[in-house]
Design a protein around this motif. Structure first.
Motif, PDB file in Angstrom:
ATOM      1  N   MET A   1       0.829  -1.206   0.000  1.00 43.05           N
ATOM      2  CA  MET A   1       0.000   0.000   0.000  1.00 43.05           C
ATOM      3  C   MET A   1       0.862   1.255   0.000  1.00 43.05           C
ATOM      4  N   ARG A   2       1.890   1.256   0.826  1.00 40.59           N
ATOM      5  CA  ARG A   2       2.739   2.450   0.908  1.00 40.59           C
ATOM      6  C   ARG A   2       3.552   2.644  -0.373  1.00 40.59           C
ATOM      7  N   ARG A   3       4.097   1.564  -0.902  1.00 40.73           N
ATOM      8  CA  ARG A   3       4.924   1.697  -2.104  1.00 40.73           C
ATOM      9  C   ARG A   3       4.094   2.131  -3.308  1.00 40.73           C
ATOM     10  N   LEU A   4       2.915   1.546  -3.458  1.00 42.35           N
ATOM     11  CA  LEU A   4       2.077   1.905  -4.590  1.00 42.35           C
ATOM     12  C   LEU A   4       1.553   3.330  -4.455  1.00 42.35           C
ATOM     13  N   ALA A   5       1.207   3.739  -3.241  1.00 42.37           N
ATOM     14  CA  ALA A   5       0.759   5.121  -3.035  1.00 42.37           C
ATOM     15  C   ALA A   5       1.876   6.097  -3.407  1.00 42.37           C
TER      16      ALA A   5
ATOM     17  N   THR B   1      -5.353   3.791   2.089  1.00 47.33           N
ATOM     18  CA  THR B   1      -4.262   4.383   2.862  1.00 47.33           C
ATOM     19  C   THR B   1      -3.915   3.490   4.046  1.00 47.33           C
ATOM     20  N   ALA B   2      -2.639   3.171   4.178  1.00 48.32           N
ATOM     21  CA  ALA B   2      -2.164   2.358   5.299  1.00 48.32           C
ATOM     22  C   ALA B   2      -2.099   3.228   6.545  1.00 48.32           C
ATOM     23  N   VAL B   3      -2.842   2.850   7.582  1.00 52.70           N
ATOM     24  CA  VAL B   3      -2.942   3.643   8.809  1.00 52.70           C
ATOM     25  C   VAL B   3      -1.963   3.151   9.867  1.00 52.70           C
ATOM     26  N   ALA B   4      -1.984   1.855  10.147  1.00 51.04           N
ATOM     27  CA  ALA B   4      -1.116   1.317  11.207  1.00 51.04           C
ATOM     28  C   ALA B   4      -0.877  -0.167  10.985  1.00 51.04           C
ATOM     29  N   LEU B   5       0.250  -0.628  11.489  1.00 52.58           N
ATOM     30  CA  LEU B   5       0.639  -2.040  11.406  1.00 52.58           C
ATOM     31  C   LEU B   5       1.087  -2.503  12.780  1.00 52.58           C
ATOM     32  N   ALA B   6       0.517  -3.597  13.259  1.00 56.68           N
ATOM     33  CA  ALA B   6       0.935  -4.207  14.522  1.00 56.68           C
ATOM     34  C   ALA B   6       1.388  -5.635  14.251  1.00 56.68           C
ATOM     35  N   GLU B   7       2.496  -6.016  14.868  1.00 59.06           N
ATOM     36  CA  GLU B   7       3.053  -7.347  14.642  1.00 59.06           C
ATOM     37  C   GLU B   7       3.467  -7.964  15.978  1.00 59.06           C
TER      38      GLU B   7
ATOM     39  N   LEU C   1      -4.326  -1.835   9.735  1.00 59.86           N
ATOM     40  CA  LEU C   1      -5.506  -0.971   9.728  1.00 59.86           C
ATOM     41  C   LEU C   1      -5.429  -0.069   8.513  1.00 59.86           C
ATOM     42  N   ILE C   2      -6.513  -0.010   7.736  1.00 64.33           N
ATOM     43  CA  ILE C   2      -6.508   0.780   6.504  1.00 64.33           C
ATOM     44  C   ILE C   2      -7.763   1.645   6.439  1.00 64.33           C
ATOM     45  N   THR C   3      -7.702   2.683   5.625  1.00 61.18           N
ATOM     46  CA  THR C   3      -8.852   3.556   5.455  1.00 61.18           C
ATOM     47  C   THR C   3      -9.920   2.876   4.605  1.00 61.18           C
ATOM     48  N   GLU C   4     -11.149   3.317   4.792  1.00 62.82           N
ATOM     49  CA  GLU C   4     -12.233   2.861   3.935  1.00 62.82           C
ATOM     50  C   GLU C   4     -12.058   3.490   2.554  1.00 62.82           C
ATOM     51  N   VAL C   5     -12.224   2.710   1.516  1.00 64.73           N
ATOM     52  CA  VAL C   5     -12.091   3.219   0.156  1.00 64.73           C
ATOM     53  C   VAL C   5     -13.436   3.789  -0.285  1.00 64.73           C
ATOM     54  N   PRO C   6     -13.474   5.027  -0.735  1.00 62.28           N
ATOM     55  CA  PRO C   6     -14.749   5.604  -1.166  1.00 62.28           C
ATOM     56  C   PRO C   6     -15.275   4.935  -2.432  1.00 62.28           C
ATOM     57  N   GLY C   7     -16.577   4.970  -2.588  1.00 65.86           N
ATOM     58  CA  GLY C   7     -17.195   4.393  -3.776  1.00 65.86           C
ATOM     59  C   GLY C   7     -17.643   2.965  -3.547  1.00 65.86           C
ATOM     60  N   GLU C   8     -17.599   2.185  -4.612  1.00 66.60           N
ATOM     61  CA  GLU C   8     -18.036   0.791  -4.554  1.00 66.60           C
ATOM     62  C   GLU C   8     -17.195  -0.034  -5.511  1.00 66.60           C
ATOM     63  N   SER C   9     -17.237  -1.345  -5.336  1.00 66.35           N
ATOM     64  CA  SER C   9     -16.472  -2.198  -6.233  1.00 66.35           C
ATOM     65  C   SER C   9     -17.041  -2.126  -7.640  1.00 66.35           C
ATOM     66  N   LEU C  10     -16.196  -2.361  -8.617  1.00 61.08           N
ATOM     67  CA  LEU C  10     -16.662  -2.392  -9.996  1.00 61.08           C
ATOM     68  C   LEU C  10     -17.698  -3.492 -10.176  1.00 61.08           C
TER      69      LEU C  10
END
Length: 283
Positions: A107-111, A119-125, A138-147
């Motif tokens: 997500m970060r590299r492609l952004a 958007t990548a919000v947080a990572l716990a390991e 944890l990621i943001t909600e993507v606006p819109g809808e799937s194709l």
């Protein structure tokens, strides 16, 4: 730039947390500024689906922002995953330490490359030595809808599909492939479309299987394009529209001999996916 990792160790267990700087205040406000809290986060809704492994969880969560406004996010969590699954994922994303870390990395590299993704919000390991115990992204909600959902809602609107969707979707997939990556799960359900005043905006989701092939790259691109073609309903997306889409993807006005070979390869792979899907549904 990510927030500094928080590391704690007990009984040989290492816990680590990374937070995207823009979301540090939000996570503190919701009591999620340590790895244990994120790893144990419960959701407002479980988003299980057929075939989802028992060690994988997908949750919708509601977090409180400034002024009491609530916003939706998604949590993907892996609990005691098989070592084989972790090894397979890390072979295609060496920078990641865990399964959740794979999608966080992509997500970060492609952004950074200008590709529309969540958007990548947080990572716990949580790991014991090299063994992954738990991980969550944890990621943001993507606006819109799937194709896929858009197609279902717009049944019968073939002209609108041709007029409004072909160019922006082709542009996104071309730019994605130009980064050197392939998706490996590029179905209509994983391309989200947001209707804006300027026109449709596309984003790619479910990036867990993304990777950068070092060889046989054309094979993987064909698989991506065939997966997308297979998941676009034949009654709504005509053969002419598919060829027009591919011209936009290739940025050509006239198909060359190599382009026609690509079309034949995509058609062959699409039939192969259809046969595989039919066998799976008969089980």
């Amino acid at each position: 730039m990510n927030a500094p990792a928080e590391v704690s160790a007990a009984e040989g267990v290492e816990r680590r947390l990374e937070i995207a700087p823009a979301f540090e205040a939000l996570l503190r406000r919701n009591g999620l500024s340590d790895p244990e809290a994120l790893l144990n986060l419960r959701g407002a809704a479980s988003l299980g689906k057929r075939g989802l492994a028992s060690w994988r969880e997908r949750l919708r969560v509601e977090l409180q922002g400034e002024g009491g406004r609530r916003a939706s996010f998604f949590l993907k969590r892996y609990v005691d995953p098989p070592r084989s699954a972790v090894r397979a994922a890390r072979r295609t994303c060496a920078a990641a330490r865990t399964l959740a870390g794979v999608e966080w990395t992509w997500m970060r590299r492609l952004a950074e490359s200008g590709i529309g993704v969540p958007t990548a919000v947080a990572l716990a390991e949580e790991r014991r030595g090299e063994r992954e115990l738990r991980s969550a992204v944890l990621i943001t909600e993507v606006p819109g809808e799937s194709l896929e959902a858009w197609f279902a809602r717009k049944a019968g609107s073939a002209d609108e599909i041709r007029r409004r969707l072909i160019a922006p979707l082709a542009s996104l997939i071309r730019r994605f492939h130009e980064t050197g990556h392939v998706h490996r799960d590029l179905y209509a359900a994983h391309a989200f479309v947001e209707e804006t005043v300027a026109g449709p905006v596309f984003r790619l989701i479910d990036l867990q299987r993304v990777f950068r092939p070092r060889w046989r790259r054309r094979r993987w691109i064909v698989k991506d394009l065939a997966s997308l073609s297979y998941s676009c309903p034949a009654g709504l997306v005509s053969r002419v529209a598919r060829v027009r889409w591919l011209k936009h993807y290739l940025e050509v006005s006239r198909l060359r001999a190599g382009d026609k070979r690509l079309i034949r390869s995509i058609a062959h792979k699409t039939r192969s996916i259809a046969r595989h899907d039919a066998r799976r549904l008969r089980r």
